[in-house]
Scaffold this motif. Structure first.
Motif, PDB file in Angstrom:
ATOM      1  N   PRO A  69       9.221   6.581   1.502  1.00  0.00           N
ATOM      2  CA  PRO A  69       8.628   6.662   2.839  1.00  0.00           C
ATOM      3  C   PRO A  69       7.122   6.457   2.860  1.00  0.00           C
ATOM      4  CG  PRO A  69       9.201   8.858   2.030  1.00  0.00           C
ATOM      5  CD  PRO A  69       9.777   7.879   1.050  1.00  0.00           C
ATOM      6  N   TRP A  70       6.516   6.318   1.687  1.00  0.00           N
ATOM      7  CA  TRP A  70       5.063   6.141   1.571  1.00  0.00           C
ATOM      8  C   TRP A  70       4.649   4.692   1.313  1.00  0.00           C
ATOM      9  CZ3 TRP A  70       8.158   8.758  -1.965  1.00  0.00           C
ATOM     10  CH2 TRP A  70       8.409   8.070  -3.169  1.00  0.00           C
ATOM     11  N   HIS A  71       5.601   3.814   1.004  1.00  0.00           N
ATOM     12  CA  HIS A  71       5.277   2.448   0.576  1.00  0.00           C
ATOM     13  C   HIS A  71       5.435   1.472   1.746  1.00  0.00           C
ATOM     14  CE1 HIS A  71       5.321  -0.822  -2.647  1.00  0.00           C
ATOM     15  NE2 HIS A  71       5.634  -1.473  -1.531  1.00  0.00           N
ATOM     16  N   PHE A  72       4.310   0.826   2.115  1.00  0.00           N
ATOM     17  CA  PHE A  72       4.310  -0.117   3.231  1.00  0.00           C
ATOM     18  C   PHE A  72       3.793  -1.473   2.777  1.00  0.00           C
ATOM     19  CE2 PHE A  72       4.475   4.002   5.118  1.00  0.00           C
ATOM     20  CZ  PHE A  72       5.234   3.846   6.262  1.00  0.00           C
ATOM     21  N   ARG A  73       4.352  -2.497   3.380  1.00  0.00           N
ATOM     22  CA  ARG A  73       3.976  -3.877   3.044  1.00  0.00           C
ATOM     23  C   ARG A  73       3.348  -4.533   4.254  1.00  0.00           C
ATOM     24  NH1 ARG A  73       5.692  -8.751   0.419  1.00  0.00           N
ATOM     25  NH2 ARG A  73       4.468 -10.373   1.460  1.00  0.00           N
ATOM     26  N   VAL A 133       0.836  -1.200   0.000  1.00  0.00           N
ATOM     27  CA  VAL A 133       0.000   0.000   0.000  1.00  0.00           C
ATOM     28  C   VAL A 133       0.870   1.250   0.000  1.00  0.00           C
ATOM     29  CG1 VAL A 133      -0.158  -0.136   2.521  1.00  0.00           C
ATOM     30  CG2 VAL A 133      -1.800   1.259   1.283  1.00  0.00           C
ATOM     31  N   ASP A 134       0.476   2.228  -0.802  1.00  0.00           N
ATOM     32  CA  ASP A 134       1.094   3.553  -0.765  1.00  0.00           C
ATOM     33  C   ASP A 134       0.160   4.466   0.026  1.00  0.00           C
ATOM     34  OD1 ASP A 134       3.178   2.664  -2.337  1.00  0.00           O
ATOM     35  OD2 ASP A 134       2.270   3.360  -4.209  1.00  0.00           O
ATOM     36  N   ILE A 135       0.739   5.266   0.929  1.00  0.00           N
ATOM     37  CA  ILE A 135      -0.066   6.093   1.825  1.00  0.00           C
ATOM     38  C   ILE A 135       0.389   7.542   1.737  1.00  0.00           C
ATOM     39  CG2 ILE A 135      -0.783   6.466   4.224  1.00  0.00           C
ATOM     40  CD1 ILE A 135      -0.263   3.521   4.744  1.00  0.00           C
ATOM     41  N   SER A 136      -0.577   8.451   1.788  1.00  0.00           N
ATOM     42  CA  SER A 136      -0.289   9.882   1.726  1.00  0.00           C
ATOM     43  C   SER A 136      -0.826  10.582   2.961  1.00  0.00           C
ATOM     44  CB  SER A 136      -0.943  10.483   0.472  1.00  0.00           C
ATOM     45  OG  SER A 136      -0.824  11.892   0.460  1.00  0.00           O
ATOM     46  N   ASP A 137      -0.347  11.801   3.151  1.00  0.00           N
ATOM     47  CA  ASP A 137      -0.978  12.658   4.149  1.00  0.00           C
ATOM     48  C   ASP A 137      -2.354  13.079   3.625  1.00  0.00           C
ATOM     49  OD1 ASP A 137       0.737  13.918   2.184  1.00  0.00           O
ATOM     50  OD2 ASP A 137       0.156  15.833   3.042  1.00  0.00           O
ATOM     51  N   GLY A 138      -3.205  13.512   4.519  1.00  0.00           N
ATOM     52  CA  GLY A 138      -4.576  13.845   4.132  1.00  0.00           C
ATOM     53  C   GLY A 138      -4.669  14.905   3.061  1.00  0.00           C
ATOM     54  N   SER A 139      -3.761  15.868   3.080  1.00  0.00           N
ATOM     55  CA  SER A 139      -3.794  16.968   2.114  1.00  0.00           C
ATOM     56  C   SER A 139      -3.270  16.561   0.743  1.00  0.00           C
ATOM     57  CB  SER A 139      -2.954  18.137   2.635  1.00  0.00           C
ATOM     58  OG  SER A 139      -1.574  17.781   2.639  1.00  0.00           O
ATOM     59  N   MET A 140      -2.503  15.481   0.703  1.00  0.00           N
ATOM     60  CA  MET A 140      -1.836  14.984  -0.506  1.00  0.00           C
ATOM     61  C   MET A 140      -0.759  15.940  -1.017  1.00  0.00           C
ATOM     62  SD  MET A 140      -4.629  12.923  -2.779  1.00  0.00           S
ATOM     63  CE  MET A 140      -3.300  12.407  -3.863  1.00  0.00           C
ATOM     64  N   ASN A 141      -0.349  16.887  -0.203  1.00  0.00           N
ATOM     65  CA  ASN A 141       0.711  17.813  -0.610  1.00  0.00           C
ATOM     66  C   ASN A 141       2.061  17.113  -0.742  1.00  0.00           C
ATOM     67  OD1 ASN A 141      -0.998  20.032  -0.711  1.00  0.00           O
ATOM     68  ND2 ASN A 141      -0.652  20.557   1.442  1.00  0.00           N
ATOM     69  N   ASN A 142       2.192  15.962  -0.084  1.00  0.00           N
ATOM     70  CA  ASN A 142       3.472  15.233  -0.102  1.00  0.00           C
ATOM     71  C   ASN A 142       3.316  13.842  -0.717  1.00  0.00           C
ATOM     72  OD1 ASN A 142       5.284  17.097   1.706  1.00  0.00           O
ATOM     73  ND2 ASN A 142       3.321  16.945   2.749  1.00  0.00           N
ATOM     74  N   TRP A 143       2.336  13.686  -1.578  1.00  0.00           N
ATOM     75  CA  TRP A 143       2.056  12.409  -2.207  1.00  0.00           C
ATOM     76  C   TRP A 143       3.214  11.979  -3.099  1.00  0.00           C
ATOM     77  CZ3 TRP A 143       0.248   7.914  -2.295  1.00  0.00           C
ATOM     78  CH2 TRP A 143      -0.147   7.233  -3.453  1.00  0.00           C
ATOM     79  N   LEU A 144       3.774  10.800  -2.787  1.00  0.00           N
ATOM     80  CA  LEU A 144       4.891  10.209  -3.525  1.00  0.00           C
ATOM     81  C   LEU A 144       6.130  11.107  -3.536  1.00  0.00           C
ATOM     82  CD1 LEU A 144       3.029   8.630  -6.591  1.00  0.00           C
ATOM     83  CD2 LEU A 144       3.528   7.604  -4.354  1.00  0.00           C
ATOM     84  N   LYS A 145       6.326  11.838  -2.459  1.00  0.00           N
ATOM     85  CA  LYS A 145       7.501  12.704  -2.326  1.00  0.00           C
ATOM     86  C   LYS A 145       8.295  12.317  -1.076  1.00  0.00           C
ATOM     87  CE  LYS A 145       5.178  16.749  -4.373  1.00  0.00           C
ATOM     88  NZ  LYS A 145       4.715  18.129  -4.100  1.00  0.00           N
ATOM     89  N   ASN A 146       9.618  12.506  -1.136  1.00  0.00           N
ATOM     90  CA  ASN A 146      10.451  12.229   0.034  1.00  0.00           C
ATOM     91  C   ASN A 146      10.075  13.098   1.225  1.00  0.00           C
ATOM     92  OD1 ASN A 146      11.861  10.235  -1.225  1.00  0.00           O
ATOM     93  ND2 ASN A 146      13.844  11.242  -1.165  1.00  0.00           N
ATOM     94  N   SER A 147       9.485  14.261   0.945  1.00  0.00           N
ATOM     95  CA  SER A 147       9.087  15.167   2.015  1.00  0.00           C
ATOM     96  C   SER A 147       8.041  14.543   2.940  1.00  0.00           C
ATOM     97  CB  SER A 147       8.529  16.467   1.428  1.00  0.00           C
ATOM     98  OG  SER A 147       7.459  16.215   0.533  1.00  0.00           O
ATOM     99  N   PHE A 148       7.402  13.479   2.473  1.00  0.00           N
ATOM    100  CA  PHE A 148       6.404  12.798   3.309  1.00  0.00           C
ATOM    101  C   PHE A 148       7.003  12.318   4.625  1.00  0.00           C
ATOM    102  CE2 PHE A 148       4.004   8.813   4.354  1.00  0.00           C
ATOM    103  CZ  PHE A 148       2.815   9.422   4.716  1.00  0.00           C
ATOM    104  N   LYS A 149       8.293  11.964   4.609  1.00  0.00           N
ATOM    105  CA  LYS A 149       8.931  11.439   5.820  1.00  0.00           C
ATOM    106  C   LYS A 149       8.974  12.478   6.933  1.00  0.00           C
ATOM    107  CE  LYS A 149      13.773  12.593   4.760  1.00  0.00           C
ATOM    108  NZ  LYS A 149      15.135  12.055   4.556  1.00  0.00           N
TER     109      LYS A 149
END
Length: 231
Positions: free
Chosen positions: A202-206, A151-167
């Motif tokens: 940082p968004w990809h979890f197994r 599963v790929d997971i984002s913050d609610g706003s999606m401002n950091n979707w698939l970005k390293n800044s998500f960490k």
């Protein structure tokens, strides 16, 4: 005569003593050694297994598709995203726990078919070239998303979707610290590209189950290292 009688009495006394029963000695028995059963090896090869390894050296077949795919009841980036039933239930529990901590998560990507992954990879190759694309996108058959456990997971706003800044977001930090409690592990950690074959995500979890997730979290290893499936 008295002397003879005395000697006879003494003799009888000694004879009686010699016939006394000796105290019984309880034999010391050595307990049988306890033999622990050999743990059943986890199945990393069967495509349908919870513990299957999907990577660049251990691909899935073109026709594999899980039979228990469902749509988790969570906030998502779009409708219809699917996971396998056990992973979907765990995702719902994790999202609720995050919400209780004032963390809003958004489900961004789940199961992908072989053909979908092929289309995505070809698009990335056309955009960035094959060598670059292969660092951040899987070739068809090599994607964990085809297993239905990723599963790929984002913050609610999606401002950091698939970005390293998500960490660095509260959502990314919450997941890094708590995902294992719900059976999920960070699949592609920072600094492990030479082992996993992919850049830090940082968004990809197994989903691997709570027991295994705890062991992997404590080990600090990737799935490849922990299970011996090195690229």
């Amino acid at each position: 005569m008295k002397k003879v009688i005395s000697l006879l009495i003494i003799g009888l006394l000694f004879t009686g003593c010699s016939n006394d029963k000796k105290p019984e000695v309880t034999p010391v028995t050595t307990p049988e050694p306890t033999i622990e059963p050999t743990p059943v090896p986890l199945d990393h090869d069967t495509y349908d297994s919870l513990y299957v390894i999907a990577n660049k050296t251990h691909p899935l077949s073109e026709d594999f598709e899980p039979t228990d795919l469902v749509v988790p009841d969570v906030l998502a980036t779009r409708d219809g995203l699917e996971l396998r039933q056990e992973a979907a239930t765990a995702l719902e529990t994790m999202f609720e726990a995050a919400k209780a901590d004032d963390i809003t998560l958004r489900f961004g990507s789940g199961y992908r078919s072989y053909s979908t992954q092929q289309r995505l990879f070809n698009n990335y190759v056309a955009k960035d070239g094959e060598e670059a694309a292969n660092r951040y996108s899987a070739r068809p058959g090599e994607s964990e998303h085809q297993t239905g456990w990723a599963v790929d997971i984002s913050d609610g706003s999606m401002n950091n979707w698939l970005k390293n800044s998500f960490k660095n977001t509260p959502e990314g930090q919450w997941l890094a610290e708590n995902s294992y409690l719900y059976g999920f592990v960070l699949r592609y950690p920072e600094g492990k590209e030479d082992i996993t074959g992919y850049i830090y995500e940082p968004w990809h979890f197994r989903y691997i189950g709570i027991d295994e997730a705890l062991k992997i979290k404590e080990s600090g290893l990737t799935l490849e290292e922990f299970y011996g499936y090195m690229n």
